[in-house]
Structure formats: structure tokens, C-alpha cells
Enzyme design. Sequence first.
Site, PDB file in Angstrom:
ATOM      1  N   GLY A  28      21.136  43.590  41.857  1.00 57.10           N
ATOM      2  CA  GLY A  28      20.585  42.666  42.834  1.00 57.10           C
ATOM      3  C   GLY A  28      19.076  42.666  42.798  1.00 57.10           C
ATOM      4  N   TYR A 256      30.775  42.847  32.925  1.00 54.99           N
ATOM      5  CA  TYR A 256      29.404  42.359  32.954  1.00 54.99           C
ATOM      6  C   TYR A 256      28.460  43.125  33.879  1.00 54.99           C
ATOM      7  CZ  TYR A 256      25.501  39.405  34.336  1.00 54.99           C
ATOM      8  OH  TYR A 256      24.251  38.951  34.625  1.00 54.99           O
TER       9      TYR A 256
END
Length: 491
Positions: A28, A256
Site C-alpha cells: 500500500g 502477485y
Amino acid sequence: MCGIIGIVGKSDVAAALYDGLTVLQHRGQDAAGIATVDGPRLRLHKGNGLVRDVFTPPEMSRLTGSAGIGHCRYPTAGAESADEAQPFYVNSPYGIALGHNGNLTNAEEIRQQLFAQDRRHINTSSDSEVLLNVFAHELAIQDRLDVTRDQVFKAVAGVHSRCRGGYAVVALVLGHGLVAFRDPHGIRPLVLGQRWTAQGMEYAVASESVALDILGFELLREVRPGEAVLIGYDGSLHTRQCAEAMPAPCIFEYVYLARPDSIIEGISVYQARVRMGERLAERILQLRPDHDIDVVMPIPDTARSAALVLAARLDVPFREGFVKNRYIGRTFIMPGQGERAKSVRRKLNAITQEFKDKVVLLVDDSIVRGTTSRQIIQMARDAGAKKVYFASAAPPVRYQNVYGIDMPSSQELIAHGRTKKQVQTLLGCDWLVYQKLGDLVDAVRGERADLPRFDTSCFNGEYVTGVETNYLRELELSRSDEAKEARRLSG
Ligand code: AMP
């Protein structure tokens, strides 16, 4: 897609939390925050931006205390405003700061309950603030001045019974300790580690083991699905199973999201990706035993581990055909399709000589919108490739992710409602090959034969917690590019 970390140490922990957040940054890049506990005081700093931009030396020096939590955020629910940076704080009961990775699928229903029954106001559209208030309410109803261990665990059990979805949580309860827990399916990851110092044992929890590695903590184990861990400010460690464990970790972490040097559920992410490459090679050999591939090339960076072994299995040279500018963020981050499309070329450049007159097999970890893949295929053609084949180490992504991975609405997923042949035509490649879901699951599971299942909802639309059609419909609307752009403009 967020990163969380919590440490109870023997001296100030802010610098360690900062370092931990920098290695969780891939989870993030939108906002970051740290909260620490220093005696009766809770200290908090958070804001929009990368960890290195949010914290300056003066702010770091204010974050005193030997226990704390940190968070880095990629928005999946709610608006992208600075008010939604985490940790969130409520002053009652006791004073609680909380950071969360994941997404609640019944947040709206709980939001209404919190207002109508529990008389609690939620000030943002973040489901993490909802989760914090449920936890606070469940602690408050125990109605004692001095919070006990038993009450903390009961409060977590209360959260488990009210909150549906995927969540991994770290929270500081003033006067008591650091609490960490996962949802009963353990969809989002959380690991526990320890570090011995001259002053005694220190404990840490983090989304990925890589954060423990760089801080010198030894990885002890996962926080189990439905389990809560309580680390007292005195350094004592207590755990309790607060809900029945029904393990179904998110498979997209391995595809991923997670760093390859992390270990999730005892499975090395790197080795899982290597096995994905092996499986994909077997599939290619099965479908095209007499293939004419001259060279295998990864789309940097995630696909590299799979592409390397795939090339070896096919007995074809492995070459790097694209160079990535590592000073640019992931292309997904750009708001709106136009901006995103432009940014792929800014991010990747082709080494022309590697493509000239060759049949090239490009390997990527997954195909989501298809925007990147389409442009990369065109770049390979422009660089002189004779034919361009494309292999995805994951199956077609066809459904939204409701457990905290930022996926576009299904309508924006290139494989949604389309056959492989149609996707191949849209991408403009000469051949497209996807990993089969069964192979992906086997590749990830590896030695962990005891893991019964994974959350594979973005591939097969089967949501382990169950989800209402209404919820999916609303999410669909809020996740479209149009909706994201409207939110961005309204600030
Ligand atoms: P595209 O098909 O153009 O959407 O891009 C797919 C690429 O984006 C894959 O190669 C992944 O490396 C990356 N990717 C996959 N899922 C995500 C996600 N949720 N957020 C950002 N990037 C992603």
C-alpha cells in the site's frame, strides 16, 4: 491491500515500525501511519503518501513508547482521503488504536447497527473504522474498569461473530496490550515473531515475514485463522482461538501481492511462484509439444521467478526483454483508464535487439484489466518480434475481489464473461495460455497438503464467506473507474 505491523519491545519501537513499514510498502503506497503507547499516552501520526514522505524526524521523535502499531494503505473500500489513513483511534473504552488489512463484506449492515443499537458514530466511509468500533463496543459491554485478558479475547470473539469478510488486525488497548487477530478463514496474512534482547523477549506481528526478517525477529508461526494474540505491555504473550478456524488464505497473495522473500502459511512465496512456472511449462508442453518458441521473457518483476523455471523446462533461452523504471509506482495506482494506459510505457522499455525476428513467449503473473498486457504485446511487435505468445501464471481473473485486494469492477476485467480466444484477440497476441486453477492451487499448496483450500474467488467467483448479490452489485458500481474518478474529484 494494506500492510500492518505491531511490536511490543523493551525500548522505543517507532524506528523499527518505520523500517517494517518500508518493507511492507508494496502492500500500500497511498497512506501510512504509526501509533505508539507511552505509559498513559497514545501517540499517533499518519497521512497520505509513502512511508518515507509521511514521517519526518520531528514526527518520529514524538512517537515515543515501547509498544506500537503501523499501517500502510492501499484503498479498497471508502474514499481515498487523508481522513482514512490508519491507525484509527477511539477514546472509549480505555483508548484504542487499530490498523486493519482486508475488507468487511457486511460493513454497511454493521455501520447501521453501530448507530442504531450501539450509539456509535462512524466518521469516515472506511470499514476499518467500523471494525474498530465493533471491537470497542464489544470491550465496552464487559463493563469493567480494568480490562482483563479474558475480556479482550471475548471482545475479539464478538468481532468474529459480527464482522464478515477478510481481516487481519493490529490494535493497541491502552493500559493493557497489543491485540492481533485474523478472521476465521485467515484470508489476509499475519505472522508472529520474537526477538531476544538483553532486556528480555520482544514480540512482533506483521502482514509478511519479510518485515520480521529485516528487524531481526525470528518467525514463530502464523496467527491462526480465528485466533487472537495478546501481547501485554509487560512483554507477556497470550493466545486464544476465538472462533473456529476454517482456513482459506487468499491465493492472490502468492500470485502477485506478497514479496517473494516472504513466507505465508509456511509456504515460501518465491517457491510457490517457481512451482507456478513449472506447472505452466507442463501445460505449454501438453498443448504445444512441438512449439516454436525461441525465447522466454518475463514481464518484470513479479513474473520473473516463474518465467525462469518455465524457460528451463521448455529448454528455451530465458532473456530479459523489458527494463522497468523502478522509480515509478505500480500502473494500477493511476486514477482513470487514460492515465493508466499512458503510464505503462513510462514504466517499461524494450531492449529491441532481444526481439528481432524471434518467436517470443512473454510471461506475466496475471492478467487483470489487460491494459498492460496489450501494450506490452504491441511493444514486443514494435521491437521486431516475429510472433508474440503470452502466458499468465494465474488463471483468468474474472470476478471482483471482496477481501481487500484492489481489483477493478468485473466489467473492467478483460476476462470477465469472455472466452480465452476472445481475450487473446483483444490482447492482440498470437497465442495466449493461462494456468489452470487446479494447477495454481497445487503449485501454491506445495508441501502444505494439510491446507484444505484457498480463497480463489477472483478466478471462480466462489466466495468463502458467502456474499449477498446486493453487496456485489454495489461494489461493482463503487469500483468502476468512473466512480473512482468522481471520488477523486470530490476530494
Ligand atoms: P493488467 O492486465 O493491465 O491489469 O495488468 C496486470 C498486471 O498488474 C499484472 O502483471 C500484475 O503484475 C499487476 N497486478 C495484478 N493485480 C494487481 C492489483 N490488484 N493491483 C495492481 N497491480 C496488479
